[in-house]
Design a protein around this motif. Sequence first.
Motif, PDB file in Angstrom:
ATOM      1  N   CYS A  12       0.805  -1.226   0.000  1.00  0.00           N
ATOM      2  CA  CYS A  12       0.000   0.000   0.000  1.00  0.00           C
ATOM      3  C   CYS A  12       0.841   1.281   0.000  1.00  0.00           C
ATOM      4  O   CYS A  12       0.501   2.240  -0.692  1.00  0.00           O
ATOM      5  N   PRO A  13       1.956   1.334   0.760  1.00  0.00           N
ATOM      6  CA  PRO A  13       2.750   2.566   0.811  1.00  0.00           C
ATOM      7  C   PRO A  13       3.409   2.929  -0.525  1.00  0.00           C
ATOM      8  O   PRO A  13       3.877   4.048  -0.686  1.00  0.00           O
ATOM      9  N   ALA A  14       3.430   2.022  -1.471  1.00  0.00           N
ATOM     10  CA  ALA A  14       3.984   2.357  -2.786  1.00  0.00           C
ATOM     11  C   ALA A  14       3.140   3.433  -3.465  1.00  0.00           C
ATOM     12  O   ALA A  14       3.655   4.236  -4.234  1.00  0.00           O
ATOM     13  N   CYS A  15       1.849   3.464  -3.157  1.00  0.00           N
ATOM     14  CA  CYS A  15       0.938   4.417  -3.799  1.00  0.00           C
ATOM     15  C   CYS A  15       0.314   5.424  -2.846  1.00  0.00           C
ATOM     16  O   CYS A  15      -0.201   6.446  -3.303  1.00  0.00           O
ATOM     17  N   HIS A  16       0.317   5.136  -1.542  1.00  0.00           N
ATOM     18  CA  HIS A  16      -0.379   5.979  -0.570  1.00  0.00           C
ATOM     19  C   HIS A  16       0.540   6.432   0.549  1.00  0.00           C
ATOM     20  O   HIS A  16       1.213   5.609   1.171  1.00  0.00           O
ATOM     21  N   GLY A  17       0.532   7.732   0.827  1.00  0.00           N
ATOM     22  CA  GLY A  17       1.257   8.270   1.961  1.00  0.00           C
ATOM     23  C   GLY A  17       0.504   8.041   3.252  1.00  0.00           C
ATOM     24  O   GLY A  17      -0.727   8.005   3.260  1.00  0.00           O
ATOM     25  N   VAL A  18       1.261   7.889   4.354  1.00  0.00           N
ATOM     26  CA  VAL A  18       0.643   7.669   5.660  1.00  0.00           C
ATOM     27  C   VAL A  18       1.146   8.664   6.706  1.00  0.00           C
ATOM     28  O   VAL A  18       0.931   8.483   7.888  1.00  0.00           O
ATOM     29  N   ALA A  24       3.512  12.918  -2.185  1.00  0.00           N
ATOM     30  CA  ALA A  24       4.053  12.726  -3.529  1.00  0.00           C
ATOM     31  C   ALA A  24       3.862  11.286  -3.984  1.00  0.00           C
ATOM     32  O   ALA A  24       4.804  10.606  -4.381  1.00  0.00           O
ATOM     33  N   LYS A  25       2.643  10.807  -3.936  1.00  0.00           N
ATOM     34  CA  LYS A  25       2.325   9.436  -4.338  1.00  0.00           C
ATOM     35  C   LYS A  25       1.232   9.471  -5.400  1.00  0.00           C
ATOM     36  O   LYS A  25       0.504  10.441  -5.531  1.00  0.00           O
ATOM     37  N   VAL A  26       1.102   8.382  -6.145  1.00  0.00           N
ATOM     38  CA  VAL A  26       0.080   8.350  -7.189  1.00  0.00           C
ATOM     39  C   VAL A  26      -1.327   8.252  -6.608  1.00  0.00           C
ATOM     40  O   VAL A  26      -2.288   8.671  -7.232  1.00  0.00           O
ATOM     41  N   GLY A  27      -1.438   7.709  -5.420  1.00  0.00           N
ATOM     42  CA  GLY A  27      -2.736   7.633  -4.760  1.00  0.00           C
ATOM     43  C   GLY A  27      -2.842   8.699  -3.690  1.00  0.00           C
ATOM     44  O   GLY A  27      -1.846   9.319  -3.307  1.00  0.00           O
ATOM     45  N   PRO A  28      -4.042   8.918  -3.170  1.00  0.00           N
ATOM     46  CA  PRO A  28      -4.218   9.948  -2.144  1.00  0.00           C
ATOM     47  C   PRO A  28      -3.552   9.564  -0.826  1.00  0.00           C
ATOM     48  O   PRO A  28      -3.409   8.387  -0.505  1.00  0.00           O
ATOM     49  N   ASN A  29      -3.188  10.577  -0.071  1.00  0.00           N
ATOM     50  CA  ASN A  29      -2.658  10.390   1.267  1.00  0.00           C
ATOM     51  C   ASN A  29      -3.788   9.828   2.140  1.00  0.00           C
ATOM     52  O   ASN A  29      -4.932  10.257   2.034  1.00  0.00           O
ATOM     53  N   LEU A  30      -3.448   8.880   2.998  1.00  0.00           N
ATOM     54  CA  LEU A  30      -4.472   8.217   3.798  1.00  0.00           C
ATOM     55  C   LEU A  30      -4.608   8.753   5.217  1.00  0.00           C
ATOM     56  O   LEU A  30      -5.425   8.245   5.990  1.00  0.00           O
ATOM     57  N   VAL A  31      -3.854   9.790   5.566  1.00  0.00           N
ATOM     58  CA  VAL A  31      -4.025  10.412   6.877  1.00  0.00           C
ATOM     59  C   VAL A  31      -5.409  11.061   6.904  1.00  0.00           C
ATOM     60  O   VAL A  31      -5.762  11.837   6.019  1.00  0.00           O
ATOM     61  N   GLY A  32      -6.198  10.685   7.889  1.00  0.00           N
ATOM     62  CA  GLY A  32      -7.545  11.239   8.014  1.00  0.00           C
ATOM     63  C   GLY A  32      -8.560  10.647   7.052  1.00  0.00           C
ATOM     64  O   GLY A  32      -9.614  11.240   6.826  1.00  0.00           O
ATOM     65  N   VAL A  33      -8.264   9.479   6.498  1.00  0.00           N
ATOM     66  CA  VAL A  33      -9.182   8.888   5.519  1.00  0.00           C
ATOM     67  C   VAL A  33     -10.545   8.558   6.125  1.00  0.00           C
ATOM     68  O   VAL A  33     -11.569   8.716   5.471  1.00  0.00           O
ATOM     69  N   PRO A  42      -6.248  15.149  -3.130  1.00  0.00           N
ATOM     70  CA  PRO A  42      -5.410  15.150  -4.330  1.00  0.00           C
ATOM     71  C   PRO A  42      -4.376  14.038  -4.328  1.00  0.00           C
ATOM     72  O   PRO A  42      -3.978  13.536  -3.285  1.00  0.00           O
ATOM     73  N   SER A  43      -3.956  13.670  -5.512  1.00  0.00           N
ATOM     74  CA  SER A  43      -2.874  12.708  -5.690  1.00  0.00           C
ATOM     75  C   SER A  43      -2.139  13.096  -6.967  1.00  0.00           C
ATOM     76  O   SER A  43      -2.570  13.997  -7.692  1.00  0.00           O
ATOM     77  N   LEU A  44      -1.056  12.426  -7.235  1.00  0.00           N
ATOM     78  CA  LEU A  44      -0.304  12.728  -8.448  1.00  0.00           C
ATOM     79  C   LEU A  44      -1.100  12.403  -9.713  1.00  0.00           C
ATOM     80  O   LEU A  44      -0.827  12.948 -10.774  1.00  0.00           O
ATOM     81  N   LEU A  45      -2.081  11.521  -9.600  1.00  0.00           N
ATOM     82  CA  LEU A  45      -2.926  11.192 -10.753  1.00  0.00           C
ATOM     83  C   LEU A  45      -4.013  12.233 -10.981  1.00  0.00           C
ATOM     84  O   LEU A  45      -4.731  12.177 -11.962  1.00  0.00           O
ATOM     85  N   GLY A  46      -4.135  13.167 -10.044  1.00  0.00           N
ATOM     86  CA  GLY A  46      -5.174  14.177 -10.174  1.00  0.00           C
ATOM     87  C   GLY A  46      -6.471  13.703  -9.553  1.00  0.00           C
ATOM     88  O   GLY A  46      -6.560  12.605  -9.023  1.00  0.00           O
ATOM     89  N   PRO A  47      -7.492  14.524  -9.621  1.00  0.00           N
ATOM     90  CA  PRO A  47      -8.768  14.155  -9.007  1.00  0.00           C
ATOM     91  C   PRO A  47      -9.398  12.960  -9.722  1.00  0.00           C
ATOM     92  O   PRO A  47      -9.277  12.826 -10.933  1.00  0.00           O
TER      93      PRO A  47
END
Length: 101
Positions: A12-18, A24-33, A42-47
Amino acid sequence: ANCKELFMASGCPACHGVTKEDNAKVGPNLVGVMGRKAGTTPSLLGPSENMKKYGVTWSVETLNEFLANPPAKVPGTAMAGILTDPQQRADVIAYLATLKK
């Protein structure tokens, strides 16, 4: 500790920040998910319009349904990870619940 270990081992951390700073990941940051509306971070892939259309607020229930098969829940999602094991999903969701703002 086991929940975090499983999250890390599942790739999971390959795409999501914690951490708050890890955006700076392709998926959204998961803090506060937990409690956040899908498709609003936001993510590097955009909305993600498909995630916005999914329209859920992330909770134990909605994450459990989504993580079982993301492409089935949100066609066109870039989320490739699937957690078919219910206990693994519960453990990952328990870890995500600890990631508070």
